[in-house]
Design a protein around this motif. Structure first.
Motif, mmCIF file in Angstrom:
data_model
loop_
_atom_site.group_PDB
_atom_site.id
_atom_site.type_symbol
_atom_site.label_atom_id
_atom_site.label_comp_id
_atom_site.label_asym_id
_atom_site.label_seq_id
_atom_site.Cartn_x
_atom_site.Cartn_y
_atom_site.Cartn_z
ATOM 1 N N ARG A 323 1.021 -1.168 -0.216
ATOM 2 C CA ARG A 323 0.396 -0.220 0.436
ATOM 3 C C ARG A 323 1.167 1.333 0.042
ATOM 4 N NH1 ARG A 323 -5.453 -1.126 1.254
ATOM 5 N NH2 ARG A 323 -6.291 -3.015 0.416
ATOM 6 N N ASP A 324 1.927 1.131 -0.079
ATOM 7 C CA ASP A 324 2.821 2.621 1.277
ATOM 8 C C ASP A 324 4.456 1.781 1.155
ATOM 9 O OD1 ASP A 324 2.573 5.059 0.666
ATOM 10 O OD2 ASP A 324 2.573 5.174 3.340
ATOM 11 N N LEU A 325 4.882 2.896 0.072
ATOM 12 C CA LEU A 325 6.334 2.787 -0.001
ATOM 13 C C LEU A 325 7.263 3.244 1.023
ATOM 14 C CD1 LEU A 325 7.631 3.142 -3.038
ATOM 15 C CD2 LEU A 325 8.429 1.408 -1.851
ATOM 16 N N THR A 326 7.073 2.713 2.751
ATOM 17 C CA THR A 326 7.607 2.974 3.914
ATOM 18 C C THR A 326 8.865 3.229 3.811
ATOM 19 O OG1 THR A 326 6.904 1.049 4.668
ATOM 20 C CG2 THR A 326 5.096 2.852 5.086
ATOM 21 N N ASP A 327 9.047 3.860 4.992
ATOM 22 C CA ASP A 327 11.086 4.016 5.087
ATOM 23 C C ASP A 327 11.634 2.721 5.506
ATOM 24 O OD1 ASP A 327 11.624 6.948 4.657
ATOM 25 O OD2 ASP A 327 11.418 6.796 6.969
ATOM 26 N N GLY A 328 10.282 1.869 5.947
ATOM 27 C CA GLY A 328 11.469 0.307 6.948
ATOM 28 C C GLY A 328 11.311 -0.540 5.392
ATOM 29 N N ALA A 329 10.397 -0.742 4.542
ATOM 30 C CA ALA A 329 10.407 -1.081 2.980
ATOM 31 C C ALA A 329 11.335 -0.447 1.754
ATOM 32 C CB ALA A 329 8.731 -0.856 1.996
ATOM 33 N N ILE A 330 12.064 0.473 2.272
ATOM 34 C CA ILE A 330 12.776 0.834 1.357
ATOM 35 C C ILE A 330 14.278 0.531 2.138
ATOM 36 C CG2 ILE A 330 14.358 2.995 0.482
ATOM 37 C CD1 ILE A 330 11.041 4.457 0.633
ATOM 38 N N GLN A 331 14.253 0.360 3.396
ATOM 39 C CA GLN A 331 15.517 -0.124 3.956
ATOM 40 C C GLN A 331 15.815 -1.530 3.565
ATOM 41 O OE1 GLN A 331 14.797 1.612 8.565
ATOM 42 N NE2 GLN A 331 14.710 3.270 7.408
ATOM 43 N N THR A 332 14.775 -1.320 3.802
ATOM 44 C CA THR A 332 14.638 -3.873 3.469
ATOM 45 C C THR A 332 15.304 -4.109 1.747
ATOM 46 O OG1 THR A 332 12.789 -3.909 5.307
ATOM 47 C CG2 THR A 332 13.556 -6.067 3.318
ATOM 48 N N LEU A 333 14.952 -3.132 1.327
ATOM 49 C CA LEU A 333 14.865 -3.549 -0.330
ATOM 50 C C LEU A 333 16.728 -2.483 -0.025
ATOM 51 C CD1 LEU A 333 11.800 -1.785 -1.782
ATOM 52 C CD2 LEU A 333 12.914 -3.798 -1.908
#
Length: 457
Positions: A323-333
């Motif tokens: 649903r959203d490109l959160t900071d946590g999702a970006i850090q995981t990538l």
């Protein structure tokens, strides 16, 4: 029935060849291995016979033959399901690759298209009249499975999904009938095939609504992965306010030399000067390594990624809705992408928005209506000895992304992941789909798919 080591017993083989007008290819026939192949090289299955029907009546005869001899059926359109459901050991495989008739009516802006067509073949026919409809994003994909599972593509913001543009379909059902499905006829079946996959029959013809599409403003902005935190935060905010005419996708991958990159691919379907204004903030938030955005034919955009998906590579995918490109999702990538085992792989986030996101979840069988991203870890490699490390990396990234993903999944990206994930793919519409499956295919003849099994209902 009796089965010999060569597949179908000779008497039954003779019966089959007398029943259908299309080509029948058995295990000892020249071309059998090519006919049973699908694009995912991991899949190595051996059907009893491959049949290439010539028309809808041939499809019906194949279904009747399979029922008469209590044989399972699989159906191949483009053969691009990562799970390889188009081919099954010991089954009759209906390969629809020869059914490629396409008829465009420019006055009504509609098209009748047979299920053996690829996106590229379909687009070339409709673009002769300056028309198109939403299909996928790789032109070698088949139209049939894509549409039946939903069909997310570059025009989804303006015109919805492929299934939203389906006007009618001819469907060969498990009991050997050939039914027209539309809002006026067999409306439950029509509802079900718009997102419910191949559970309800073999579609022998699709009728789509077309839209004026000529040049699109499209291309990619590419950056080193180190720029991803800033770029993706800006992008996530930017697309939330974007007009319907703009559809986008994010790709994280490795260059051939192993350098991790992040790219934003765009398609503006509208006047070029307006698109230039809309894209100005995105193109200027940070200097890209490469900016290939320019006016181009829609067919050029549709085929731009084809070379990256040659047939025969080994594939393993994991997918979910983000649903959203959160900071946590970006850090995981950022943590996982530099360690991607294969430079042929990639992580994609295809944006769903606009018209596609605003349709009611119950209006079609496709339930995932929201402003969101189709998050896909698409791993592919060439050497079977590399399989373990590619699968392990893909699974680890997907597991690490779980806190950021919805429980749901786009059925067209789903592998063999069990009945729980099948239910997640059909979402809130699963109970209605299950009830229809029990009515239309109670014996589960059409089970070579992301299956709704009537015995589990």
């Amino acid at each position: 029935m009796a089965v010999d080591v060569g597949g179908i017993a000779s008497s039954v083989r003779q019966e089959l060849r007398s029943d259908v007008r299309g080509q029948v290819i058995c295990p000892d026939d020249l071309g059998y291995n090519a006919a049973r192949a699908v694009f995912n090289g991991i899949i190595d299955r051996h059907p009893l016979a491959v049949i290439r029907p010539v028309d809808a009546s041939d499809v019906v005869r194949c279904i009747e033959f399979a029922r008469r001899h209590d044989l399972p059926i699989s159906v191949r359109g483009g053969g691009h399901s990562v799970a390889g459901h188009a081919v099954r050991d010991g089954a009759i495989m209906l390969s629809l690759s020869g059914m490629k008739v396409v008829r465009v009516d420019p006055e009504t802006r509609t098209v009748h298209a047979e299920p053996g067509l690829t996106l590229g073949e379909f687009d070339r026919a409709t673009q002769q009249f300056g028309l198109a409809t939403t299909l996928g994003v790789v032109s070698v994909t088949g139209i049939a499975g894509l549409t039946l599972g939903g069909g997310l593509g570059w025009l989804n913001g303006c015109y919805g999904l492929a299934c939203d543009n389906l006007i009618s379909a001819d469907v060969a059902t498990a009991d050997g009938q050939l039914l027209r499905a539309s809002v006026q006829e067999n409306e439950d079946l029509f509802w079900a095939i718009r997102g419910g996959g191949g559970n309800f029959g073999v579609v022998t013809s699709f009728e789509y609504q077309l839209h004026p599409v000529d040049l699109v403003l499209a291309g990619a902005l590419s950056y080193p992965l180190s720029a991803a935190p800033h770029i993706l935060r800006f992008y996530n905010d930017f697309v939330k306010a974007a007009p319907d005419e703009l559809s986008t996708a994010v790709s994280l991958a490795l260059t051939p030399t192993g350098e991790p990159t992040v790219s934003i691919v765009v398609c503006y379907c509208g006047p070029t000067d307006e698109g230039e204004q809309v894209l100005h903030p995105l193109r200027n938030c940070q200097s890209p390594v490469d900016d290939s955005i320019q006016p181009m034919p829609y067919t050029a955009l549709q085929s731009a990624r084809d070379e990256g998906f040659p047939s025969g590579r080994l594939h393993y995918w994991k997918s979910g809705w983000l649903r959203d490109l959160t900071d946590g999702a970006i850090q995981t990538l950022m943590q996982f992408v530099p360690h991607m085992p294969s430079s042929a792989s990639g992580v994609g986030l295809q944006q769903m928005h606009g018209v596609a996101s605003r349709i009611a979840p119950s209006a079609t069988a496709f339930p995932h209506r929201a402003e969101q991203y189709d998050f896909l870890v698409l791993s592919q490699w060439s050497d079977a000895t590399d399989s373990d490390r590619n699968i392990e990396w893909t699974s680890a990234l997907f597991q690490a992304m779980q806190p950021h993903l919805e429980e749901s999944v786009y059925v067209n990206n789903l592998g063999d992941e069990g009945p729980g994930r099948v239910k997640a793919a059909y979402g809130q519409n699963y109970p209605r789909l299950a009830a229809l499956k029990g009515t239309l295919d109670p014996d589960n003849l059409f089970s070579a798919n992301q299956n709704i099994d009537p015995s589990r209902i």
